[in-house]
Design a protein around this motif. Structure first.
Motif, PDB file in Angstrom:
ATOM      1  N   LEU A 104       0.955  -1.550  -0.010  1.00 34.89           N
ATOM      2  CA  LEU A 104       0.242  -0.190   0.092  1.00 34.89           C
ATOM      3  C   LEU A 104       0.572   1.154  -0.022  1.00 34.89           C
ATOM      4  N   ALA A 105       1.448   1.302   1.014  1.00 31.07           N
ATOM      5  CA  ALA A 105       3.129   2.524   0.872  1.00 31.07           C
ATOM      6  C   ALA A 105       3.321   2.514  -0.592  1.00 31.07           C
ATOM      7  N   SER A 106       3.708   2.178  -1.519  1.00 32.43           N
ATOM      8  CA  SER A 106       4.210   2.281  -2.253  1.00 32.43           C
ATOM      9  C   SER A 106       3.344   2.412  -3.867  1.00 32.43           C
ATOM     10  N   LEU A 107       2.201   2.350  -3.228  1.00 27.83           N
ATOM     11  CA  LEU A 107       1.642   2.892  -4.231  1.00 27.83           C
ATOM     12  C   LEU A 107       1.206   4.950  -4.211  1.00 27.83           C
ATOM     13  N   PHE A 108       1.935   5.177  -3.428  1.00 26.38           N
ATOM     14  CA  PHE A 108       2.074   6.924  -2.528  1.00 26.38           C
ATOM     15  C   PHE A 108       3.487   7.462  -2.997  1.00 26.38           C
ATOM     16  N   PRO A 109       3.927   8.561  -3.707  1.00 29.98           N
ATOM     17  CA  PRO A 109       5.164   9.122  -4.164  1.00 29.98           C
ATOM     18  C   PRO A 109       6.428   8.766  -2.934  1.00 29.98           C
ATOM     19  N   PRO A 110       7.499   8.998  -2.572  1.00 30.31           N
ATOM     20  CA  PRO A 110       7.605   8.619  -1.479  1.00 30.31           C
ATOM     21  C   PRO A 110       7.845   9.659  -0.431  1.00 30.31           C
ATOM     22  N   ALA A 111       7.704  11.063  -1.195  1.00 34.63           N
ATOM     23  CA  ALA A 111       8.170  12.355  -1.184  1.00 34.63           C
ATOM     24  C   ALA A 111       6.580  13.240  -1.347  1.00 34.63           C
ATOM     25  N   PRO A 112       6.120  13.297   0.242  1.00 32.76           N
ATOM     26  CA  PRO A 112       5.288  13.951   0.523  1.00 32.76           C
ATOM     27  C   PRO A 112       5.185  15.978   0.606  1.00 32.76           C
ATOM     28  N   ALA A 113       4.038  16.239   0.093  1.00 34.86           N
ATOM     29  CA  ALA A 113       3.930  17.199   0.169  1.00 34.86           C
ATOM     30  C   ALA A 113       3.553  18.078   0.878  1.00 34.86           C
ATOM     31  N   PHE A 114       4.523  18.136   2.517  1.00 36.13           N
ATOM     32  CA  PHE A 114       3.971  18.689   3.952  1.00 36.13           C
ATOM     33  C   PHE A 114       3.199  20.115   3.857  1.00 36.13           C
ATOM     34  N   LYS A 115       4.075  20.359   2.800  1.00 39.29           N
ATOM     35  CA  LYS A 115       3.357  22.209   3.260  1.00 39.29           C
ATOM     36  C   LYS A 115       1.309  22.358   2.622  1.00 39.29           C
ATOM     37  N   ALA A 116       0.929  21.022   2.010  1.00 40.92           N
ATOM     38  CA  ALA A 116       0.140  21.080   1.240  1.00 40.92           C
ATOM     39  C   ALA A 116      -1.225  20.492   2.172  1.00 40.92           C
ATOM     40  N   ARG A 117      -0.233  19.683   3.639  1.00 40.76           N
ATOM     41  CA  ARG A 117      -1.477  19.261   4.949  1.00 40.76           C
ATOM     42  C   ARG A 117      -2.725  18.364   4.729  1.00 40.76           C
ATOM     43  N   GLN A 118      -1.525  16.900   3.597  1.00 44.62           N
ATOM     44  CA  GLN A 118      -3.040  16.513   3.599  1.00 44.62           C
ATOM     45  C   GLN A 118      -2.336  15.085   3.810  1.00 44.62           C
ATOM     46  N   VAL A 119      -3.397  14.309   4.620  1.00 46.36           N
ATOM     47  CA  VAL A 119      -2.610  12.846   5.098  1.00 46.36           C
ATOM     48  C   VAL A 119      -3.715  12.091   4.649  1.00 46.36           C
ATOM     49  N   ALA A 120      -2.709  11.083   4.308  1.00 45.62           N
ATOM     50  CA  ALA A 120      -3.666   9.657   3.358  1.00 45.62           C
ATOM     51  C   ALA A 120      -3.159   8.842   5.005  1.00 45.62           C
ATOM     52  N   THR A 121      -4.366   7.677   5.231  1.00 43.56           N
ATOM     53  CA  THR A 121      -4.160   6.913   6.502  1.00 43.56           C
ATOM     54  C   THR A 121      -4.939   5.371   5.991  1.00 43.56           C
ATOM     55  N   PHE A 122      -4.393   4.107   6.203  1.00 46.34           N
ATOM     56  CA  PHE A 122      -4.207   2.875   6.084  1.00 46.34           C
ATOM     57  C   PHE A 122      -4.391   2.758   7.089  1.00 46.34           C
ATOM     58  N   HIS A 123      -5.772   2.696   8.043  1.00 44.37           N
ATOM     59  CA  HIS A 123      -5.261   1.349   9.473  1.00 44.37           C
ATOM     60  C   HIS A 123      -6.009  -0.201   9.397  1.00 44.37           C
ATOM     61  N   ALA A 124      -5.085  -0.601   9.799  1.00 45.53           N
ATOM     62  CA  ALA A 124      -5.320  -1.912  10.020  1.00 45.53           C
ATOM     63  C   ALA A 124      -5.736  -2.393  11.471  1.00 45.53           C
ATOM     64  N   GLN A 125      -7.573  -2.961  12.022  1.00 41.39           N
ATOM     65  CA  GLN A 125      -7.947  -2.952  13.110  1.00 41.39           C
ATOM     66  C   GLN A 125      -8.827  -4.196  12.835  1.00 41.39           C
ATOM     67  N   ARG A 126      -8.318  -5.735  13.562  1.00 39.44           N
ATOM     68  CA  ARG A 126      -9.260  -7.365  13.721  1.00 39.44           C
ATOM     69  C   ARG A 126      -9.565  -7.508  12.245  1.00 39.44           C
ATOM     70  N   ASP A 127      -8.237  -7.553  11.192  1.00 39.25           N
ATOM     71  CA  ASP A 127      -7.942  -7.430   9.756  1.00 39.25           C
ATOM     72  C   ASP A 127      -9.001  -6.744   8.576  1.00 39.25           C
ATOM     73  N   PHE A 128      -9.472  -5.571   9.554  1.00 37.36           N
ATOM     74  CA  PHE A 128     -10.138  -4.493   8.712  1.00 37.36           C
ATOM     75  C   PHE A 128      -9.615  -3.223   7.845  1.00 37.36           C
ATOM     76  N   ILE A 129      -8.604  -3.213   7.214  1.00 40.52           N
ATOM     77  CA  ILE A 129      -8.365  -1.680   6.968  1.00 40.52           C
ATOM     78  C   ILE A 129      -9.223  -0.361   7.135  1.00 40.52           C
ATOM     79  N   PHE A 130      -9.293   0.419   7.167  1.00 37.57           N
ATOM     80  CA  PHE A 130     -10.248   1.835   7.568  1.00 37.57           C
ATOM     81  C   PHE A 130      -8.814   2.841   6.797  1.00 37.57           C
ATOM     82  N   PHE A 131      -9.808   2.695   5.553  1.00 38.41           N
ATOM     83  CA  PHE A 131      -9.255   4.278   4.724  1.00 38.41           C
ATOM     84  C   PHE A 131      -9.963   5.385   4.761  1.00 38.41           C
TER      85      PHE A 131
END
Length: 268
Positions: free
Chosen positions: A148-175
């Motif tokens: 999943l991490a390899s889908l995103f460019p490795p250098a985020p644009a911090f000034k844009a203040r945008q965050v993508a989250t993948f949270h795994a809990q009980r084998d579900f991945i919440f985006f």
């Protein structure tokens, strides 16, 4: 890999995703759908394209998975993503790492488009978000997290203040996809004003320096950009094939989901 797991760390250093993490091969994603997608699937596709700056949509037509993968690899894409749909819309996501795999198949549920999220914002097009991966604690989880991490460019644009989250809990991945916003907080500013005046009084002649050093009243909040959805890993294949006859690394079985399954043991 989990801290202290030297074998997993050594395997990760030489796996299929290591060129991405070393910066040698930036991601280029081909994103497509089933042959005749519904309007709701297209709407989800548009939202996903705003999250993944390295993705490009291609109309699938009647091409098979093998033909799609071969065409994408020839054009030097690093990943092939296929949104499949059922009677009610998109219900699964296939992610293939090119040119040789692995390929993950996820069940897609709880989809909510950006336009249906109250108070949602609009993502800045073409901006790489910061990435948060949480809860991927097992070896399989670490492997899925790296995919999943390899889908995103490795250098985020911090000034844009945008965050993508993948949270795994009980084998579900919440985006989730958010923007964090800094804004003035009147109550906080009033409290800090009292602290500032007390510090100025205590500092005597250095009061001006103390006044300038103390920060103004600012608070941070999150604004959801969308979309939101839930993934559940159905299978992880070693190559590009995703079906009967494909060599599997892991596959969800009925026994693992049955009444006798251990409800406290999770694969991710």
């Amino acid at each position: 890999p989990a801290p202290g797991d030297e074998d997993a760390a050594a395997a990760a250093a030489h796996d299929e995703f290591s060129p991405y993490f070393s910066g040698a091969r930036p991601p280029r994603l081909m994103l497509t759908t089933t042959a005749s997608p519904k309007a709701r699937t297209f709407a989800l596709l548009a939202d996903i394209l705003e999250v993944l700056p390295a993705a490009t949509y291609y109309r699938r037509g009647g091409a098979s998975m093998a033909r799609l993968a071969a065409a994408a690899a020839k054009r030097e894409f690093t990943h092939l993503l296929v949104l499949n749909e059922g009677p009610r819309g998109a219900d699964s996501l296939l992610v293939a790492h090119l040119p040789c795999g692995p390929t993950a198949r996820f069940r897609l549920t709880s989809v909510r488009l950006a336009r249906n999220i109250p108070g949602h914002g609009r993502a800045v097009a073409g901006v790489s978000p910061e990435l948060v991966l949480a809860g991927f604690t097992t070896r399989l989880g670490a492997r899925v997290g790296r995919l999943l991490a390899s889908l995103f460019p490795p250098a985020p644009a911090f000034k844009a203040r945008q965050v993508a989250t993948f949270h795994a809990q009980r084998d579900f991945i919440f985006f989730r996809h958010h923007r964090y916003i800094f804004e003035a907080d009147a109550a906080k500013a009033k409290r800090q004003a009292g602290v500032r005046e007390a510090a100025v009084t205590a500092a005597g002649g250095d009061g001006a320096a103390v006044r300038d050093a103390l920060p103004p009243g600012v608070c941070a909040r999150l604004q959801e950009l969308g979309p939101r959805f839930t993934l559940r890993l159905s299978a992880l294949y070693k190559g590009l094939l995703a079906g009967p006859g494909a060599e599997t690394e892991w596959v969800a079985t009925r026994a693992a989901k049955g009444a006798g399954a251990n409800r406290r043991r999770f694969v991710l």
